[in-house]
Design an enzyme around this catalytic site. Structure first.
Site, PDB file in Angstrom:
ATOM      1  N   CYS A 122      41.853  50.987  32.928  1.00 12.91           N
ATOM      2  CA  CYS A 122      41.920  49.756  33.722  1.00 12.91           C
ATOM      3  C   CYS A 122      40.568  49.086  33.944  1.00 12.91           C
ATOM      4  CB  CYS A 122      42.659  50.023  35.018  1.00 12.91           C
ATOM      5  SG  CYS A 122      44.441  50.216  34.725  1.00 12.91           S
ATOM      6  N   CYS A 195      48.378  46.599  33.091  1.00 12.55           N
ATOM      7  CA  CYS A 195      49.287  45.452  33.238  1.00 12.55           C
ATOM      8  C   CYS A 195      49.482  44.722  31.916  1.00 12.55           C
ATOM      9  CB  CYS A 195      48.771  44.506  34.315  1.00 12.55           C
ATOM     10  SG  CYS A 195      48.800  45.244  35.965  1.00 12.55           S
ATOM     11  N   SER A 520      40.705  37.431  38.309  1.00  7.16           N
ATOM     12  CA  SER A 520      41.502  38.446  37.638  1.00  7.16           C
ATOM     13  C   SER A 520      41.821  37.964  36.235  1.00  7.16           C
ATOM     14  CB  SER A 520      42.799  38.675  38.412  1.00  7.16           C
ATOM     15  OG  SER A 520      43.750  39.330  37.618  1.00  7.16           O
TER      16      SER A 520
END
Length: 619
Positions: A122, A195, A520
């Site tokens: 991540c 994700c 993000s």
């Protein structure tokens, strides 16, 4: 011939105590003299991208030991940016990158390991480990946990694909019913893995392939797919091959600094621009380049952003494609193949997937689906999702019925049929950002490529969120969020909530957002971050006042505060007159821990990668 680093702690009578301790970890008499390979694992139950990594170190270790090495595993921390988002926890995300880099360096150097395998996934974990690997300059292979499957659910009898951002936008949209919002929330993140869109985690795992430090498929093969198991095994075998090349054959091309050269950084940036990667990747590539002593700067990124087309469009820039679709189209190697055919790639660079003497050209010959003759490679890239919620790695073996080799209208395009002839990231500069700022153009609607609006200034992300949700922000505003940079935050928070709330209020195309913080990878829209210098470092962003006109022109790479030089000089004098409170937010109430204060003391602005200011550490 280089001597094994581990010999420092394993050879000679004076190392009897160290050998006794090595024996207590399972090392046998006939093991001494073998290379010791460190495995940096980032398993944690806090993060879906890492929840399945617990046993991955053992997989890699088995392959290392079978190839004649000693494998020793340790763990690093891992922060979930999505869970840390929208509250004080986000202050810790970027600083955790430096802690991860330091902890890997500490463990490897303290125990004199000879080589390294990095098991990451991540947002800050891959960059932190990358910084450490380039700092250490010992043989290394990266292998990530892989992306999660895209979420899927039915709304109004229509099947839609989802990701984390959809859940956030729906929750803040009053027109979405509680029932539908809950349905989206429960479906958005169905499996383990990073994700499912081209957010920061997946972007960085793709970039390690382009840098030459991870194996083909690392960035795109789903976490749940059985084929990913082989990547972990091959990482163990490959690191041993690299270790033998360096220590037994004095082949320095096996070292990460010789693999991740200036040309390799250009390849990584070309990939990033072509796939519309997260703007955070700019921050992390600049930081990694400094660790490698490679003179790769914002000027290089600006130059390349004008040359490289946008070849791959993925969520959050479109709802049509997610990482599982990128893999089906050939993954990173498929995009690199198109860049090569466009004359935009250096193929004469080393790569961990190449045999001794080989280079990226030979890797592409085997793994680019548009040129390979290997049916096994084609089957590899047909690995697809199962649509079954799970936290288990390698839990399914579904395959797409065919590859996506449509380079005209598919997920990956050729240069001729590019989504746009200019790439998915751009560097803007002007009097508002003397040292530049970043916009993810892949997520900007064509109607917003030029924008002029009135400044609506906030001294923190929290105030901006309250202002957006409270109706202060209206169409035509340029939301300015300042004092959220590396020093000013400290920690350079991500601004996913403000951008998501602008969308939920129907202002996604009617407003712009500018910040010295960052975004993000899930952000889209006219969101401009990394403004440098930041407010806390005396940047012009600190001098903006409500109502000032801000002019944005992405095609011209320009961002301008329409205030005269004389007025800006007067505002700067007023700011300096505040003495110790100059370049600080006057009204913000925020607790800053000693750990974050220590980070802020050495942090540089985003144009330097937000790394430590080395000039403050030199003798």
């Amino acid at each position: 011939m280089p001597k094994l680093r581990s010999a420092t702690s394993t050879e000679g009578r004076n190392m009897a105590g160290a050998r006794a301790l090595w024996r207590a970890t399972g090392v046998k008499d006939n093991d001494f003299g073998k290379p010791i390979i460190a495995i940096a694992n980032s398993f944690t139950q806090f993060v879906p991208g890492h929840v399945h990594l617990k046993d991955m170190g053992s997989l890699v270790a088995g392959a290392i030991e079978e190839a004649g090495g000693i494998a020793k595993e340790f763990n690093t921390i891992a922060v979930d940016d999505g869970i840390a988002m929208g509250h004080g926890g986000m202050l810790y995300s970027l600083p955790s990158r430096e802690l991860i880099a330091d902890s890997v360096e500490y463990m490897v150097n303290a125990h004199c390991a000879d080589a390294l395998v990095c098991i990451s996934n991540c947002d800050k974990i891959t960059p932190g480990m990358l910084m450490a690997a380039l700092r250490l300059n010992i043989p290394v292979v990266f292998v990530s946990g892989g992306p999660m499957e895209a979420g899927k659910t039915k709304l109004s009898d229509k099947l839609i694909k989802l990701d984390l951002v959809d859940a956030m936008v729906a929750a803040a949209d009053s027109s979405v019913s509680d029932e539908d919002s809950a349905k989206i929330e429960r479906s958005a993140c169905p499996t383990c893995g990073s994700c499912s869109g081209m957010f920061t985690a997946n972007s960085m795992n793709c970039l390690t392939e382009a840098l030459g430090l991870s194996l083909p498929g690392n960035g795109s093969m789903l976490a749940t797919h059985a084929d990913r198991r082989e990547l972990f095994l091959e990482a163990g075998r490959r690191v041993m091959a690299l270790t033998k090349r360096y220590y037994e054959k004095d082949d320095a091309s096996a070292l990460p600094r010789n693999i991740a050269s200036f040309k390799a950084f250009e390849n990584a940036m070309a990939l990033d621009i072509a796939m519309g990667g997260s703007s955070n990747t700019v921050l992390h590539l600049l930081a990694a380049a400094q660790e490698a002593d490679v003179a790769f700067t914002m000027d290089d990124i600006d130059r390349m952003s004008r040359q490289v087309p946008h070849l791959c469009k993925v969520a959050p820039s479109t709802a049509k494609y997610h990482m599982e679709d990128v893999h089906r189209a050939g993954g990173v190697m498929g995009i690199l193949g198109e860049l090569d055919r466009a004359g935009l790639l250096h193929t004469d660079v080393p790569h961990v997937a190449a045999d001794a003497g080989g280079n990226l050209k030979s890797v592409l010959a085997k793994y680019d689906v548009m040129q390979t003759q290997d049916d096994n490679v084609k089957q590899f890239f047909m690995a697809g999702p199962a649509g079954i919620p799970t936290t288990k790695a390698f839990s399914q073996d579904c395959r797409w019925p065919s590859l996506d080799d449509d380079r005209r209208e598919g997920c990956i395009r050729s240069r001729e049929f590019a989504f746009s002839q200019e790439g998915g990231l751009a560097v803007l500069s002007g009097n508002l950002a003397d040292n530049g700022c970043i916009v993810k153009t892949a997520g900007v609607d064509e109607s917003n490529l030029t924008f002029t609006g009135s400044a609506r200034v906030y001294e923190s992300q929290d105030d901006a969120v309250a202002g957006i949700l409270g109706g202060e922000v209206v169409a035509g505003d340029v939301v300015v969020i300042r004092y959220e940079g590396p020093k000013g935050g400290p920690g350079m928070q991500e601004m996913l909530y403000p951008t998501s709330y602008l969308k939920s209020r129907g202002l996604g195309k009617a407003c712009a957002l500018i910040t010295d913080g960052r975004f993000s990878g899930g952000t889209s829209g006219l969101s401009i971050g990394h403004v440098s210098p930041e407010a806390a470092a005396g940047g012009t962003i600190a001098l903006i006042e409500n109502g000032d006109r801000i002019e944005i022109d992405i095609p011209k790479r320009s961002i301008k505060l329409a205030v005269s030089d004389a007025e800006l000089a007067a505002r700067r004098e007023t700011m300096l007159a505040r003495g110790p409170m100059a370049w600080k937010p006057l009204s913000r109430q925020r607790y800053v821990s000693m750990a974050l204060k220590a980070y802020a003391m050495l942090a540089t602005s985003a144009d330097k990668g937000a790394v430590r200011d080395r000039s403050k550490l030199e003798d």
